[in-house]
Design a protein around this motif. Sequence first.
Motif, PDB file in Angstrom:
ATOM      1  N   MET A  36      12.118  54.538  13.803  1.00 22.49           N
ATOM      2  CA  MET A  36      12.299  53.470  14.796  1.00 22.49           C
ATOM      3  C   MET A  36      11.860  53.985  16.171  1.00 22.49           C
ATOM      4  SD  MET A  36      15.786  51.450  15.868  1.00 22.49           S
ATOM      5  CE  MET A  36      15.722  49.940  16.818  1.00 22.49           C
ATOM      6  N   ARG A  37      11.085  53.177  16.871  1.00 20.97           N
ATOM      7  CA  ARG A  37      10.619  53.550  18.206  1.00 20.97           C
ATOM      8  C   ARG A  37      11.229  52.583  19.223  1.00 20.97           C
ATOM      9  NH1 ARG A  37       5.943  54.528  17.082  1.00 20.97           N
ATOM     10  NH2 ARG A  37       5.659  56.740  17.601  1.00 20.97           N
ATOM     11  N   ILE A  38      11.924  53.122  20.210  1.00 16.09           N
ATOM     12  CA  ILE A  38      12.579  52.327  21.246  1.00 16.09           C
ATOM     13  C   ILE A  38      11.915  52.612  22.583  1.00 16.09           C
ATOM     14  CG2 ILE A  38      14.738  51.863  22.466  1.00 16.09           C
ATOM     15  CD1 ILE A  38      16.231  52.842  19.974  1.00 16.09           C
ATOM     16  N   ARG A  76      18.332  60.263  18.073  1.00 18.00           N
ATOM     17  CA  ARG A  76      18.729  60.174  16.671  1.00 18.00           C
ATOM     18  C   ARG A  76      17.616  60.735  15.797  1.00 18.00           C
ATOM     19  NH1 ARG A  76      22.524  58.711  19.052  1.00 18.00           N
ATOM     20  NH2 ARG A  76      24.009  57.019  18.674  1.00 18.00           N
ATOM     21  N   GLU A  77      17.988  61.199  14.614  1.00 20.71           N
ATOM     22  CA  GLU A  77      17.008  61.577  13.613  1.00 20.71           C
ATOM     23  C   GLU A  77      16.179  60.345  13.247  1.00 20.71           C
ATOM     24  OE1 GLU A  77      15.270  64.586  11.451  1.00 20.71           O
ATOM     25  OE2 GLU A  77      17.105  64.816  12.628  1.00 20.71           O
ATOM     26  N   ALA A  78      14.886  60.528  13.119  1.00 24.11           N
ATOM     27  CA  ALA A  78      13.967  59.446  12.746  1.00 24.11           C
ATOM     28  C   ALA A  78      13.872  58.353  13.808  1.00 24.11           C
ATOM     29  CB  ALA A  78      14.359  58.831  11.400  1.00 24.11           C
ATOM     30  N   ARG A  79      14.255  58.657  15.040  1.00 25.19           N
ATOM     31  CA  ARG A  79      14.121  57.719  16.160  1.00 25.19           C
ATOM     32  C   ARG A  79      13.245  58.364  17.229  1.00 25.19           C
ATOM     33  NH1 ARG A  79      19.438  55.425  19.130  1.00 25.19           N
ATOM     34  NH2 ARG A  79      19.391  53.991  17.359  1.00 25.19           N
ATOM     35  N   ILE A  80      12.351  57.586  17.783  1.00 27.22           N
ATOM     36  CA  ILE A  80      11.521  58.044  18.897  1.00 27.22           C
ATOM     37  C   ILE A  80      11.857  57.211  20.121  1.00 27.22           C
ATOM     38  CG2 ILE A  80       9.175  58.276  19.794  1.00 27.22           C
ATOM     39  CD1 ILE A  80       8.239  58.611  16.901  1.00 27.22           C
ATOM     40  N   MET A 112       6.148  64.117  24.302  1.00 26.80           N
ATOM     41  CA  MET A 112       7.003  65.045  25.044  1.00 26.80           C
ATOM     42  C   MET A 112       7.697  66.045  24.129  1.00 26.80           C
ATOM     43  SD  MET A 112       8.849  62.687  27.937  1.00 26.80           S
ATOM     44  CE  MET A 112       9.878  64.064  28.445  1.00 26.80           C
ATOM     45  N   GLY A 113       7.409  65.987  22.846  1.00 22.82           N
ATOM     46  CA  GLY A 113       8.107  66.859  21.921  1.00 22.82           C
ATOM     47  C   GLY A 113       8.919  66.048  20.944  1.00 22.82           C
ATOM     48  N   PRO A 114       9.768  66.697  20.154  1.00 23.10           N
ATOM     49  CA  PRO A 114      10.498  66.004  19.096  1.00 23.10           C
ATOM     50  C   PRO A 114      11.306  64.810  19.626  1.00 23.10           C
ATOM     51  CG  PRO A 114      10.763  68.367  18.883  1.00 23.10           C
ATOM     52  CD  PRO A 114      10.068  68.132  20.192  1.00 23.10           C
ATOM     53  N   GLY A 115      10.973  63.638  19.116  1.00 22.17           N
ATOM     54  CA  GLY A 115      11.782  62.462  19.383  1.00 22.17           C
ATOM     55  C   GLY A 115      11.538  61.755  20.692  1.00 22.17           C
ATOM     56  N   GLU A 116      10.588  62.214  21.529  1.00 20.65           N
ATOM     57  CA  GLU A 116      10.381  61.570  22.825  1.00 20.65           C
ATOM     58  C   GLU A 116       8.898  61.446  23.164  1.00 20.65           C
ATOM     59  OE1 GLU A 116      14.347  62.256  25.534  1.00 20.65           O
ATOM     60  OE2 GLU A 116      12.662  63.629  25.853  1.00 20.65           O
TER      61      GLU A 116
END
Length: 279
Positions: free
Chosen positions: A1-3, A22-26, A52-56
């Motif tokens: 999921m991307r927010i 969250r895991e699996a959230r960007i 920007m790296g993991p998750g961002e």
Amino acid sequence: MRILMTGAAGKVGTLLRPLLAREARILRLSDLHPLPTHVPSSEPAPGRVCDMGPGEEFVVADLADEAQMAAAMKGVDAVVHLGGQSREHPWADIVRANIDGTQVLLEAARKEGVRQVVLVGSHHAAGFHTRPADGTDLPDHAFPRPDTFYGVSKVVMEALGSLYHDRFGINVTVIRLGTCNEGSGDTRGLATWISPDDMARLVEAALTAPGYHVVWGVSDNTRRWWSLDGARAIGYRSQDDSERHAAALIAEQGEPDLTEPLHDRVGGAFTLKELGGSW
């Protein structure tokens, strides 16, 4: 999921970023200003998404620029809209950032097929409401009574959210945000405060809520007088209470006089003529 989170460099955005990870959230973080933790090797081009790296991710985007917002919205599943002018400004500035910006964002979301939008509004949309005489809580859908041009822009935000839900079927929750800080900074905040953790809980609830809602953004404070019925109905459960800050604040500032505008009106000092705007 991307927010997509607009206004990510602001105070509330900075507080929320780690709490919404969250895991699996960007989290696609958007602002006109650099993020405190993002030091690019060169100035990012507007509308260009940078990893920007993991998750961002990070993207520079002007809310009122249709092309930049369309680029920022690509591949997004949900939106948390914090961006815009956060305080009172001349009318033209408010209109461009908060009114035009919200409409451009919602239109970009519609075109991209985004189904879930959280609009972070303000208690200043209802600033001239006072404590109910019968001691009950002020309802979530208290009729707009803005206290500033800024408050007017948040009323328009609520109306735009309603339109985009009714006409286009987007699920929209508007949060009439109270005072979001690590701790209550004054005795007024003992009633209006929402902790960052509770704000994250409310946003998480709003990210899955069907329909259209206007809810107060406040913790379940002992001295709260804004209703939590609407927020609870979408799944929000506050776990914090400003009362833990009360003793120190009252020792310094005295017990609040609930008949004074600061404590009796939703908008507090912003309802006073000398503080309420530029007129």
